[in-house]
Write a protein that holds these residues in place. Structure first.
Motif, mmCIF file in Angstrom:
data_model
loop_
_atom_site.group_PDB
_atom_site.id
_atom_site.type_symbol
_atom_site.label_atom_id
_atom_site.label_comp_id
_atom_site.label_asym_id
_atom_site.label_seq_id
_atom_site.Cartn_x
_atom_site.Cartn_y
_atom_site.Cartn_z
ATOM 1 N N THR A 36 0.799 -1.219 0.000
ATOM 2 C CA THR A 36 0.000 0.000 0.000
ATOM 3 C C THR A 36 0.842 1.284 0.000
ATOM 4 O O THR A 36 1.838 1.396 0.705
ATOM 5 C CB THR A 36 -0.912 0.012 1.237
ATOM 6 O OG1 THR A 36 -1.640 -1.209 1.288
ATOM 7 C CG2 THR A 36 -1.883 1.176 1.185
ATOM 8 N N TYR A 40 0.390 5.179 0.911
ATOM 9 C CA TYR A 40 -0.502 6.040 1.681
ATOM 10 C C TYR A 40 -0.371 7.522 1.343
ATOM 11 O O TYR A 40 -1.299 8.297 1.571
ATOM 12 C CB TYR A 40 -0.250 5.868 3.181
ATOM 13 C CG TYR A 40 -0.742 4.554 3.745
ATOM 14 C CD1 TYR A 40 -2.089 4.220 3.722
ATOM 15 C CD2 TYR A 40 0.145 3.651 4.306
ATOM 16 C CE1 TYR A 40 -2.547 3.020 4.231
ATOM 17 C CE2 TYR A 40 -0.298 2.448 4.835
ATOM 18 C CZ TYR A 40 -1.646 2.139 4.794
ATOM 19 O OH TYR A 40 -2.084 0.949 5.312
ATOM 20 N N SER A 41 0.794 7.941 0.858
ATOM 21 C CA SER A 41 0.999 9.367 0.654
ATOM 22 C C SER A 41 1.879 9.630 -0.560
ATOM 23 O O SER A 41 2.803 8.856 -0.858
ATOM 24 C CB SER A 41 1.643 9.982 1.901
ATOM 25 O OG SER A 41 1.757 11.386 1.771
ATOM 26 N N GLY A 79 4.473 4.790 2.446
ATOM 27 C CA GLY A 79 3.458 3.770 2.656
ATOM 28 C C GLY A 79 3.951 2.593 3.462
ATOM 29 O O GLY A 79 4.791 2.727 4.363
ATOM 30 N N THR A 132 5.702 2.056 9.068
ATOM 31 C CA THR A 132 4.806 2.621 8.062
ATOM 32 C C THR A 132 4.881 4.145 8.014
ATOM 33 O O THR A 132 4.919 4.818 9.044
ATOM 34 C CB THR A 132 3.360 2.198 8.357
ATOM 35 O OG1 THR A 132 3.304 0.773 8.450
ATOM 36 C CG2 THR A 132 2.427 2.669 7.252
ATOM 37 N N TYR A 145 2.776 7.399 6.772
ATOM 38 C CA TYR A 145 1.403 7.755 6.435
ATOM 39 C C TYR A 145 1.269 9.085 5.710
ATOM 40 O O TYR A 145 0.272 9.311 5.030
ATOM 41 C CB TYR A 145 0.544 7.790 7.703
ATOM 42 C CG TYR A 145 0.267 6.434 8.287
ATOM 43 C CD1 TYR A 145 -0.544 5.518 7.629
ATOM 44 C CD2 TYR A 145 0.822 6.046 9.504
ATOM 45 C CE1 TYR A 145 -0.805 4.267 8.155
ATOM 46 C CE2 TYR A 145 0.578 4.795 10.041
ATOM 47 C CZ TYR A 145 -0.239 3.908 9.364
ATOM 48 O OH TYR A 145 -0.477 2.660 9.880
ATOM 49 N N TYR A 198 -0.109 11.090 11.607
ATOM 50 C CA TYR A 198 -0.877 10.673 10.442
ATOM 51 C C TYR A 198 -1.093 11.754 9.398
ATOM 52 O O TYR A 198 -1.499 11.463 8.274
ATOM 53 C CB TYR A 198 -2.235 10.110 10.889
ATOM 54 C CG TYR A 198 -2.105 8.929 11.810
ATOM 55 C CD1 TYR A 198 -1.367 7.800 11.438
ATOM 56 C CD2 TYR A 198 -2.674 8.941 13.076
ATOM 57 C CE1 TYR A 198 -1.236 6.713 12.293
ATOM 58 C CE2 TYR A 198 -2.542 7.857 13.939
ATOM 59 C CZ TYR A 198 -1.823 6.752 13.535
ATOM 60 O OH TYR A 198 -1.678 5.689 14.391
#
Length: 223
Positions: free
Chosen positions: A45, A47-48, A62, A95, A97, A147
């Motif tokens: 994944t 995420y950003s 991610g 991770t 984010y 986040y």
């Protein structure tokens, strides 16, 4: 990109636009919605995303550990012209984010749930020089996940959000005592004891309650 012709999208998908295979990252023509040949193929994944001001470098954050067939732990930089992965390799141990990029493209701010970037101790937030991948002396020391990030236009203020309750501290508040118990009691005196969980406190406050709701007569005790 800067002329609004290409939309970059990251997420948790393996195909887009009627089944065209794109794993977690894709570039789309805004004029007709068709997918471009851009295909870095991360293995998990994204995420950003944040794009450099000249639209030539796409920074990604991610949960992935591979990008373009190369080992890249949760952060990578991609050449948007040919989809190749650059040598930029900060190597997060957890991770990522969110990302924010300085207006001059010199520093990449990262937020997430990690403890190290490029072997440097940085809890959940860090700033990385884009030219070298070296971590700067910016150290938020957040005690939980970061986040979301937003950088002011003059690059002087970084706004953060997350599940932390402490940030910008290298040491935390003293731990509260536990296991409070009655040691002895007389008509005028009671003696209590407790488990001391911290070496940083100066004193404790003990209050009396007859109903469990209203507390009165605070007494300060030395540790």
């Amino acid at each position: 990109n800067s002329n609004d012709t290409i939309l970059y999208a990251g997420g948790q998908f393996i195909s887009i636009n009627s089944g065209q295979v794109r794993n977690y990252l894709v570039a789309i023509n805004t004029s007709d919605g068709t997918v471009t040949s851009f295909n870095p193929n991360p293995n998990d994944t994204v995420y950003s995303l944040v794009l450099s001001s000249d639209s030539t470098t796409l920074y990604t954050g991610g949960y992935f550990t591979s990008m373009g067939g190369q080992a890249r732990n949760r952060i990578a930089a991609i050449n948007t012209l040919n989809g190749s992965v650059s040598s930029f390799d900060p190597n997060s141990d957890g991770t990522v984010y969110n990302l924010a990029l300085a207006s001059d493209n010199s520093v990449l701010y990262v937020g997430g749930y990690f403890s190290e970037i490029n072997s440097s101790s940085n809890n959940n937030a860090a700033a990385i020089q884009t030219s070298t991948g070296v971590v700067t002396n910016f150290n938020l020391a957040s005690n939980d996940g970061v986040y979301t990030l937003a950088l002011s236009s003059d690059n002087n203020s970084l706004y953060i959000g997350g599940s932390y309750y402490l940030a910008g501290f290298t040491s935390y508040a003293p731990l509260a005592p536990s296991s409070l118990y009655l040691d002895s009691a007389t008509e005028n005196t009671i003696t209590i004891g407790w488990v001391d969980n911290s070496e940083d406190e100066d004193s404790f406050t003990v209050e009396q309650s007859l109903d469990g709701e209203n507390f009165t007569d605070p007494v300060v005790l030395a540790p």
